[in-house]
Design an enzyme around this catalytic site. Structure first.
Site, short mmCIF file in Angstrom:
data_model
loop_
_atom_site.label_atom_id
_atom_site.label_comp_id
_atom_site.label_asym_id
_atom_site.label_seq_id
_atom_site.Cartn_x
_atom_site.Cartn_y
_atom_site.Cartn_z
N LYS A 188 -9.78 6.24 -0.51
CA LYS A 188 -8.49 6.44 -0.26
C LYS A 188 -8.07 7.80 -0.12
O LYS A 188 -8.62 8.95 -0.56
CB LYS A 188 -7.59 5.87 -1.55
CG LYS A 188 -6.28 5.34 -1.41
CD LYS A 188 -6.17 3.83 -0.72
CE LYS A 188 -4.84 3.53 -0.41
NZ LYS A 188 -4.88 2.18 -0.05
P1 NAD Z 1 5.65 1.13 3.38
O1 NAD Z 1 5.67 2.75 3.28
O2 NAD Z 1 5.49 0.81 4.74
O3 NAD Z 1 6.85 0.47 2.72
C1 NAD Z 1 6.85 0.40 1.12
C2 NAD Z 1 8.19 -0.20 1.10
O4 NAD Z 1 8.41 -0.02 -0.62
C3 NAD Z 1 9.56 0.26 1.58
O5 NAD Z 1 10.46 -0.66 1.88
C4 NAD Z 1 9.91 1.19 0.34
O6 NAD Z 1 11.51 1.32 0.60
C5 NAD Z 1 9.72 0.35 -0.69
N1 NAD Z 1 9.83 1.15 -2.15
C6 NAD Z 1 9.41 2.39 -2.37
N2 NAD Z 1 9.90 2.52 -3.44
C7 NAD Z 1 10.42 1.53 -3.95
C8 NAD Z 1 10.82 1.31 -5.32
N3 NAD Z 1 10.97 2.06 -6.32
N4 NAD Z 1 11.12 -0.14 -5.71
C9 NAD Z 1 11.26 -0.95 -4.51
N5 NAD Z 1 10.89 -0.62 -3.63
C10 NAD Z 1 10.48 0.52 -3.07
O7 NAD Z 1 4.25 0.64 2.52
P2 NAD Z 1 3.11 -0.47 2.85
O8 NAD Z 1 2.22 -0.16 3.72
O9 NAD Z 1 4.17 -1.67 2.94
O10 NAD Z 1 2.47 -0.60 1.24
C11 NAD Z 1 3.18 -1.22 0.19
C12 NAD Z 1 2.20 -1.52 -0.56
O11 NAD Z 1 1.03 -2.32 -0.27
C13 NAD Z 1 1.32 -0.32 -1.51
O12 NAD Z 1 1.20 -0.65 -2.78
C14 NAD Z 1 0.06 -0.23 -0.55
O13 NAD Z 1 -0.92 0.34 -1.17
C15 NAD Z 1 -0.20 -1.89 -0.35
N6 NAD Z 1 -0.99 -2.25 0.69
C16 NAD Z 1 -0.58 -1.88 1.77
C17 NAD Z 1 -1.43 -2.21 2.96
C18 NAD Z 1 -1.12 -1.80 4.52
O14 NAD Z 1 -1.81 -2.19 5.28
N7 NAD Z 1 -0.15 -0.96 4.76
C19 NAD Z 1 -2.72 -2.67 2.70
C20 NAD Z 1 -2.79 -3.16 1.52
C21 NAD Z 1 -2.05 -2.71 0.59
#
Ligand code: NAD
Length: 549
Positions: free
Chosen positions: A239
């Site tokens: 990561k």
């Molecule tokens: P992103 O940046 O696209 O979206 C994050 C979302 O969370 C946004 O809508 C943001 O406004 C919201 N957010 C931020 N702070 C917040 C809070 N305090 N309360 C509520 N909502 C809040 O990120 P993503 O890629 O969708 O990732 C989200 C989660 O999924 C993370 O934990 C990430 O590690 C996990 N994840 C992502 C992927 C991927 O392929 N992108 C894969 C596996 C896991």
């Protein structure tokens, strides 16, 4: 910097100087400061004892103490709080010795101006927090606790257990990037952590967020190891991240930041070494800049250095939506297992970024009524079901959900406690804790985010009979299609979207069956079973490779 308002104590006996500093700080909007003034060391120490001070500006020449003694007496009462020395032009040698003794920085009083003052305090606070928090992150403790529990239950070889508790390789860099106002250069911290190098190249996303530290990135790298093991992918976990608020940066600032970060981590990434992907705060565009920077150094295009890049650069069809899609395939498996008909069932999704928005869309395609979603600006709720196309259009226009007209506003906290069939936390870690777990009223908890549930909350959810799709399984669709992208890249061959989705469905369904079977066989919860699946594979690989030398 995560806090909106920082309290700064100014210990300065010259009232003109003190008010000048107060004025400069109070003009700053991001971050904003609350300034408190004292003019003797004794008063300063008394104020520190009350607590709540984020940083101190300390004059060394005070009526009741002089020179280095001022700093050492003050420091004895506040060794955790960052101190910036206010120095006269003639006293700079003294100020430098205070820095040697533990102060964070010094400023020459006659030359103080706004941006330098604000930046000195911001960096001082940032560095002090980084120093105390790098490894001591609640997320790393959670990842380690979860792993130790699984290791104990599966009787994991103790040598392997110790080896896996911390990452094998970590790189911590601090690097500059230029703001659009060319006079300003920001220095930020960046990380790349590789947890297990045994299985093949390492793989894992890059996160841009103000809360990123070494412990958090290490926890995420550890979860990637179990995830890849559990999905039978030929990768160890990694990561990366930068401690920065990407929403406060322009596109060109983001590009400069990404390019410099890439060159800092250049020595340890590569298609056969370590392959980054998007995570929170990063996206396809960031991956394109990363790939370009890496390729420039090599003199030819190296698309396989990242996954999650745009399709035109060799990205895979279906990668952008893969995490949300995989999550919904798993919800389908879980629904069959608990006897829930998804047609007409209800869902609540926290986070409306990449994972959350796609999860919501695919749930709706399955006939599920999505009644609430949220983002950093708060949540929106409509019992009749949200019109997701209208919600997406609103976010495209306004960047956030706030203000969406056809729903009631709701807080992120309230949202988690709404009664529903499927609850999908897809934003941040530590959302479901011992404090709110007993009020969670869903049948299936599908963890799109990494680490949304604490260990204590897990026990409560198990007691309440919630069927948990743990993060390392529920969000594994992302890394699975990243693997497909890497395979297509190394073979210079493109698969169709149908092939990708079908292979994804098969891969996550098979992983679900393995985890569910282990959970029944060993009588453990789904999270522990998933961790056992991942850790068993890594352990077997480590034992068969043996120990060097
Ligand atoms: P992103 O940046 O696209 O979206 C994050 C979302 O969370 C946004 O809508 C943001 O406004 C919201 N957010 C931020 N702070 C917040 C809070 N305090 N309360 C509520 N909502 C809040 O990120 P993503 O890629 O969708 O990732 C989200 C989660 O999924 C993370 O934990 C990430 O590690 C996990 N994840 C992502 C992927 C991927 O392929 N992108 C894969 C596996 C896991």
């Amino acid at each position: 910097m995560t806090d909106d308002r920082l309290t700064v104590l100014v210990v300065e006996d010259n009232p003109v100087q003190a008010r000048l500093i107060q004025g400069l700080l109070e003009r700053s909007a991001a971050p904003s400061f609350q300034v408190e003034l004292t003019d003797t060391l004794a008063q300063g120490i008394r104020r520190m004892e009350e607590g709540g001070v984020d940083a101190v500006l300390l004059d060394l020449m005070l009526p009741d103490s002089e020179e280095l003694e001022t700093f050492s007496r003050f420091h004895a009462h506040a060794d955790e709080t960052p101190v910036v020395i206010l120095s006269g032009l003639d006293d700079m040698a003294l100020a430098a010795r205070a820095v040697e003794g533990g102060a964070q920085d010094y400023l020459v009083k006659d030359r103080i101006e706004g941006p330098a003052l604000v930046r000195s305090l911001r960096y001082a606070i940032d560095r002090a927090r980084a120093r105390s928090a790098e490894w001591h992150s609640p997320m790393l403790r959670l990842a380690q606790q979860q792993f130790l529990k699984a290791a104990q239950l599966m009787g994991l070889d103790d040598n392997i257990r110790q080896r896996l508790l911390f990452p094998e390789r970590t790189l911590l860099v601090s690097f500059p990037f230029r703001r659009d106002d060319r006079a300003e250069v920001e220095t930020v911290f960046g990380y790349r952590v590789q947890h297990v190098l045994t299985m093949g190249p390492t793989k894992g996303g890059i996160r841009y967020h103000p809360g990123v530290n070494l412990g958090e990135v290490s926890a995420l790298a550890m979860w990637m190891t179990w995830k890849c093991g559990l999905m039978h992918l030929p990768f160890g976990g990694a990561k990366g991240g930068v401690r920065v608020d990407p929403t406060a940066l322009s596109r060109s600032e983001l590009q400069r930041l990404t390019r410099r970060y890439t060159s800092e981590i250049f020595p340890i990434i590569g298609p056969e070494r370590d392959i980054p992907a998007p995570d929170m705060g990063t996206n396809e565009q960031v991956m394109a800049w990363l790939m370009d920077t890496y390729s420039q150094q090599h003199g030819h295009a190296v698309p396989t250095v990242v996954t999650g890049k745009p399709v035109v650069l060799g990205g895979s069809l279906g990668r952008k939506e893969a995490t949300g899609r995989g999550l919904v395939y798993l919800v389908e498996e879980a629904a069959r297992t608990v006897g829930l008909d998804l047609e007409g069932a209800t869902a609540v999704v926290q986070g409306f970024g990449n994972v959350g928005s796609h999860a919501a869309r695919f749930l709706a395609e399955d006939g599920v009524k999505v009644v609430a979603v949220s983002d950093v600006s708060g949540g929106i709720h409509n019992d009749r079901g949200l019109d997701l196309e209208a919600v997406e259009a609103h976010v495209r226009e306004n960047r956030v959900l706030q203000g969406f007209p056809e729903a009631d506003p709701i807080t992120n906290r309230e949202l988690l406690e709404l009664p529903c069939d499927v609850l999908a936390p897809c934003a941040l870690q530590s959302q479901i804790t011992a404090e709110n777990a007993s009020r969670i009223r869903c049948r299936i908890l599908a963890e799109g985010a990494n680490g949304p549930t604490t260990l204590e909350a897990d026990d409560i959810l198990t007691e309440e009979g919630v069927f948990v799709l743990p993060d390392i399984l529920a969000n594994a669709g992302g890394v699975t299609v990243s693997y497909f992208e890497w395979v297509q890249g190394t073979q210079n061959y493109m698969w169709t979207l149908e092939q990708i989705n079908e292979r994804l469905r098969q891969a996550v369904a098979a992983a679900f069956r393995r985890v569910h079977a282990r959970s029944e066989r060993e009588e453990v919860d789904m999270r522990t079973a998933a961790l056992m699946e991942g850790a068993a594979r890594v352990s077997e690989a480590k034992l068969s490779r043996g120990l060097f030398p």
